[in-house]
Scaffold this motif. Structure first.
Motif, mmCIF file in Angstrom:
data_model
loop_
_atom_site.group_PDB
_atom_site.id
_atom_site.type_symbol
_atom_site.label_atom_id
_atom_site.label_comp_id
_atom_site.label_asym_id
_atom_site.label_seq_id
_atom_site.Cartn_x
_atom_site.Cartn_y
_atom_site.Cartn_z
ATOM 1 N N ILE A 57 74.323 22.074 24.970
ATOM 2 C CA ILE A 57 74.157 20.670 24.597
ATOM 3 C C ILE A 57 72.715 20.200 24.807
ATOM 4 O O ILE A 57 72.264 19.230 24.191
ATOM 5 C CB ILE A 57 75.141 19.797 25.409
ATOM 6 C CG1 ILE A 57 75.363 18.446 24.719
ATOM 7 C CG2 ILE A 57 74.668 19.610 26.838
ATOM 8 C CD1 ILE A 57 76.142 18.534 23.448
ATOM 9 N N GLY A 64 79.476 16.943 11.421
ATOM 10 C CA GLY A 64 79.551 16.987 12.877
ATOM 11 C C GLY A 64 79.007 18.297 13.398
ATOM 12 O O GLY A 64 79.326 19.365 12.872
ATOM 13 N N LEU A 65 78.166 18.240 14.425
ATOM 14 C CA LEU A 65 77.600 19.431 15.054
ATOM 15 C C LEU A 65 78.289 19.631 16.402
ATOM 16 O O LEU A 65 78.158 18.807 17.308
ATOM 17 C CB LEU A 65 76.091 19.273 15.255
ATOM 18 C CG LEU A 65 75.260 18.846 14.041
ATOM 19 C CD1 LEU A 65 73.791 18.757 14.421
ATOM 20 C CD2 LEU A 65 75.458 19.806 12.877
ATOM 21 N N GLN A 66 79.027 20.724 16.534
ATOM 22 C CA GLN A 66 79.768 20.971 17.767
ATOM 23 C C GLN A 66 79.011 21.966 18.636
ATOM 24 O O GLN A 66 78.723 23.093 18.224
ATOM 25 C CB GLN A 66 81.166 21.507 17.458
ATOM 26 C CG GLN A 66 81.980 21.796 18.709
ATOM 27 C CD GLN A 66 83.357 22.321 18.394
ATOM 28 O OE1 GLN A 66 83.896 22.098 17.303
ATOM 29 N NE2 GLN A 66 83.958 23.016 19.346
ATOM 30 N N PHE A 67 78.705 21.560 19.863
ATOM 31 C CA PHE A 67 77.987 22.399 20.819
ATOM 32 C C PHE A 67 78.841 22.602 22.068
ATOM 33 O O PHE A 67 79.488 21.653 22.540
ATOM 34 C CB PHE A 67 76.665 21.738 21.246
ATOM 35 C CG PHE A 67 75.637 21.627 20.159
ATOM 36 C CD1 PHE A 67 74.649 22.594 20.018
ATOM 37 C CD2 PHE A 67 75.649 20.555 19.284
ATOM 38 C CE1 PHE A 67 73.696 22.484 19.018
ATOM 39 C CE2 PHE A 67 74.699 20.440 18.281
ATOM 40 C CZ PHE A 67 73.721 21.412 18.152
ATOM 41 N N ALA A 73 70.980 20.201 21.580
ATOM 42 C CA ALA A 73 71.618 19.455 20.489
ATOM 43 C C ALA A 73 70.703 18.421 19.841
ATOM 44 O O ALA A 73 70.642 18.341 18.608
ATOM 45 C CB ALA A 73 72.905 18.797 20.995
ATOM 46 N N PRO A 74 69.952 17.609 20.608
ATOM 47 C CA PRO A 74 69.088 16.616 19.943
ATOM 48 C C PRO A 74 68.043 17.245 19.033
ATOM 49 O O PRO A 74 67.798 16.742 17.923
ATOM 50 C CB PRO A 74 68.436 15.877 21.126
ATOM 51 C CG PRO A 74 69.378 16.069 22.262
ATOM 52 C CD PRO A 74 69.947 17.437 22.072
ATOM 53 N N TYR A 133 75.982 14.106 13.229
ATOM 54 C CA TYR A 133 76.615 13.655 14.460
ATOM 55 C C TYR A 133 76.782 14.822 15.426
ATOM 56 O O TYR A 133 77.198 15.923 15.042
ATOM 57 C CB TYR A 133 77.989 13.034 14.173
ATOM 58 C CG TYR A 133 77.919 11.788 13.336
ATOM 59 C CD1 TYR A 133 77.897 10.534 13.924
ATOM 60 C CD2 TYR A 133 77.856 11.863 11.941
ATOM 61 C CE1 TYR A 133 77.823 9.378 13.150
ATOM 62 C CE2 TYR A 133 77.783 10.723 11.171
ATOM 63 C CZ TYR A 133 77.764 9.482 11.779
ATOM 64 O OH TYR A 133 77.695 8.349 11.013
ATOM 65 N N ILE A 134 76.476 14.572 16.697
ATOM 66 C CA ILE A 134 76.637 15.582 17.744
ATOM 67 C C ILE A 134 77.990 15.387 18.400
ATOM 68 O O ILE A 134 78.319 14.295 18.876
ATOM 69 C CB ILE A 134 75.520 15.463 18.796
ATOM 70 C CG1 ILE A 134 74.153 15.721 18.148
ATOM 71 C CG2 ILE A 134 75.752 16.444 19.939
ATOM 72 C CD1 ILE A 134 72.985 15.481 19.086
ATOM 73 N N GLY A 141 79.826 16.308 21.451
ATOM 74 C CA GLY A 141 79.741 16.851 22.794
ATOM 75 C C GLY A 141 81.051 16.687 23.532
ATOM 76 O O GLY A 141 81.945 15.948 23.103
ATOM 77 N N ALA A 192 69.783 18.488 15.879
ATOM 78 C CA ALA A 192 70.190 17.360 15.043
ATOM 79 C C ALA A 192 68.994 16.727 14.336
ATOM 80 O O ALA A 192 69.084 16.362 13.151
ATOM 81 C CB ALA A 192 70.917 16.321 15.903
ATOM 82 N N TYR A 198 69.501 28.906 16.023
ATOM 83 C CA TYR A 198 70.467 27.981 15.420
ATOM 84 C C TYR A 198 70.497 28.029 13.900
ATOM 85 O O TYR A 198 71.289 27.302 13.286
ATOM 86 C CB TYR A 198 70.172 26.554 15.889
ATOM 87 C CG TYR A 198 70.391 26.380 17.375
ATOM 88 C CD1 TYR A 198 71.667 26.186 17.888
ATOM 89 C CD2 TYR A 198 69.321 26.422 18.265
ATOM 90 C CE1 TYR A 198 71.873 26.028 19.250
ATOM 91 C CE2 TYR A 198 69.526 26.271 19.630
ATOM 92 C CZ TYR A 198 70.804 26.069 20.113
ATOM 93 O OH TYR A 198 71.004 25.916 21.465
#
Length: 507
Positions: free
Chosen positions: A58, A50-53, A61-62, A77-78, A80, A65, A32
């Motif tokens: 996903i 914003g984090l786009q997965f 993602a945590p 921000y995630i 999803g 982040a 990543y």
């Protein structure tokens, strides 16, 4: 019609496969590129990111982040459950939190965005180069074959080494590169500017067929990629090696260059599949007759982030109007058969989306395949100046001013023509009669009263009149609302497809 009657359990119980290495959570830096994300955010001075997965990533993602928040000193921000295709930048979801930038992870269609700055982190697929090279040598018998190397964006980390090794085995192989510096274009640049649109032409005016206008070399761009061929050679003389899993990317490329052979190498197993897009392109020719037969054409908006989507919508409306047909615009997140079944009056939909999303294969979704056409197919059917060929055009930006497939007569009124449909064997009418009045605007135009129903003239014979013919037309706004009660009771439990107090339907 099975998808209209099931309980949705196939969606609820669906499992997703991770395409990246299982140890990605333990190796966030490699997969990543957390340090690169931090530098980009700090250099740009962004404060709400914003984090786009995609769905398959996903799960990580945590962790990503948390790592970014710790390094930056503020929360990120995630994003999803992307609004449209996960390969596109989801500016709609980002606007929900007021984001000033987006970091896009995973596979990308390389479509340019306009509103928000974007950093693309492609992540990494595991690439077994020895197996890939061995399989390609077995599949390609002649070492002097002219080849172009293209790849899935998630194989970007191995593309350079793969090109060097393959050039030793195939001396006439030419690598492609990704146009990463053209994926974000500020809002100030519009299709009316004199600068050619990104991903359309290169600086020397070479189109996708290798035809040279004023160029001095054979550099040209396609599908967010660029390749430089030796002087005097054209792309039609080349075949392709594709490094990556089967999916929308290779489908789009195969149809773009349908007369070429594609050697698709799976990055992990090395297995090579030989294919071409010729049959797929030829099988879609019947869609032109579908568009000509249609009386009502829907413009299905499948993106709010790809640059110039507003311009292509306006253009398609003008094309449909000039052909004497009606058009209605619908904004749909991810189209499926049940959604389109609610609009049964529409005969066919022109799907405005990114190049990879707009192509729906028959084997993947037969119902959508029958209903959806690309903007280019619609123009070929309704415009005499737009010619059909084997170089399938999925990028709607090519149809706009500055694009290689742009024709200037899109808004001109077409004289009435009548011929016979090759599908229904009935008469087709294209164009407008001399005594036909132009379509009125739905806001300022006149209204008519038909059977106690007031309709805008725009809808007479169209969607409004079709709604009148339905047995159920929705809630009656003239009915008095129910009186409020002071008693609160516990409602039903479960989902609408099957509440807990309901008996399961017998199959």
């Amino acid at each position: 019609m099975a998808s209209l009657t099931n309980f949705g359990s196939d969606v609820i119980e669906r499992t997703l496969e991770k395409d990246i290495a299982q140890e990605s959570t333990q190796n966030l830096e490699e997969v990543y590129e957390v340090s690169r994300c931090v530098r980009w955010i700090q250099d740009g001075g962004y404060k709400k990111v914003g984090l786009q997965f995609p769905d398959e990533l996903i799960v990580d993602a945590p962790a990503v982040a948390r790592a970014l928040s710790t390094a930056l000193g503020f929360k990120v921000y995630i994003l999803g459950d992307t609004t449209y295709g996960s390969c596109c930048v989801d500016e709609v979801a980002a606007e929900h939190v007021g984001a000033d930038s987006i970091v896009h992870f995973g596979r990308s269609c390389l479509s340019p965005s306009r509103r928000l700055p974007v950093l693309y982190i492609f992540t990494r697929l595991s690439v077994n180069l020895p197996l890939v090279v061995e399989s390609l040598q077995a599949a390609i018998q002649e070492a002097d074959t002219r080849l172009v190397l293209v790849y899935d964006t998630r194989c970007h980390h191995a593309a350079g080494e793969a090109a060097r090794i393959l050039q030793d085995k195939f001396p006439k192989l030419v690598p492609s590169t990704l146009l990463l510096n053209r994926l974000y274009s500020p809002c100030s640049l519009s299709s009316n500017d004199k600068t050619p649109l990104e991903n359309h032409t290169c600086s020397n005016g070479i189109d996708i067929n290798g035809e040279e206008e004023k160029g001095k070399s054979n550099d040209f761009m396609f599908c967010g990629r660029s390749v430089c061929l030796p002087d005097g050679e054209e792309i039609k003389d080349y075949h392709f090696i594709y490094l990556g899993p089967r999916g929308p990317t290779v489908t789009c490329l195969c149809m773009k260059f349908s007369e070429s052979t594609f050697y698709c190498a799976d990055p992990s197993s090395g297995e090579v599949t030989v294919t071409s897009g010729l049959r797929s392109v030829m099988s879609r020719s019947n869609k032109l007759e579908m568009v000509k037969d249609a009386e009502i054409i829907g413009i299905l908006v499948g993106t709010l982030g790809v640059a110039d989507y507003r311009e292509i919508i306006s253009r398609l409306k003008a094309v449909v109007r000039a052909a004497g047909k009606r058009s209605y615009t619908f904004v749909v997140g991810k189209p499926n058969e049940p959604k389109l079944a609610n609009i049964s009056e529409v005969d066919v939909f022109a799907y405005v989306a990114c190049p990879e999303t707009s192509i729906v294969e028959r084997s993947v979704d037969p119902a959508l395949y029958r209903k959806l056409v690309t903007p280019w197919e619609l123009e070929v059917a309704l415009l005499n100046q737009q010619e059909w060929d084997l170089h399938f055009e999925a990028d709607f930006r090519q149809l706009l001013p500055g694009g290689l497939r742009h024709v200037v007569a899109a808004g001109e009124r077409r004289e009435e023509e009548v011929n016979v449909s090759l599908i229904t064997n009935r008469a087709q009418r294209l164009g407008m009669r001399d005594d036909e009045e132009p379509t009125l605007d739905s806001i300022t135009g006149a209204v008519q009263v038909r059977d106690n129903l007031t309709l805008a003239s725009l809808h007479v014979g169209g969607g409004g009149q079709a709604l009148k013919g339905r047995t159920w037309q929705g809630l009656d706004p003239n009915m008095n609302p129910p009186s409020a009660t002071g008693t609160v009771v516990e409602g039903r439990k479960g989902i609408a497809a099957g509440y807990q107090d309901e008996t399961p339907a017998e199959s």
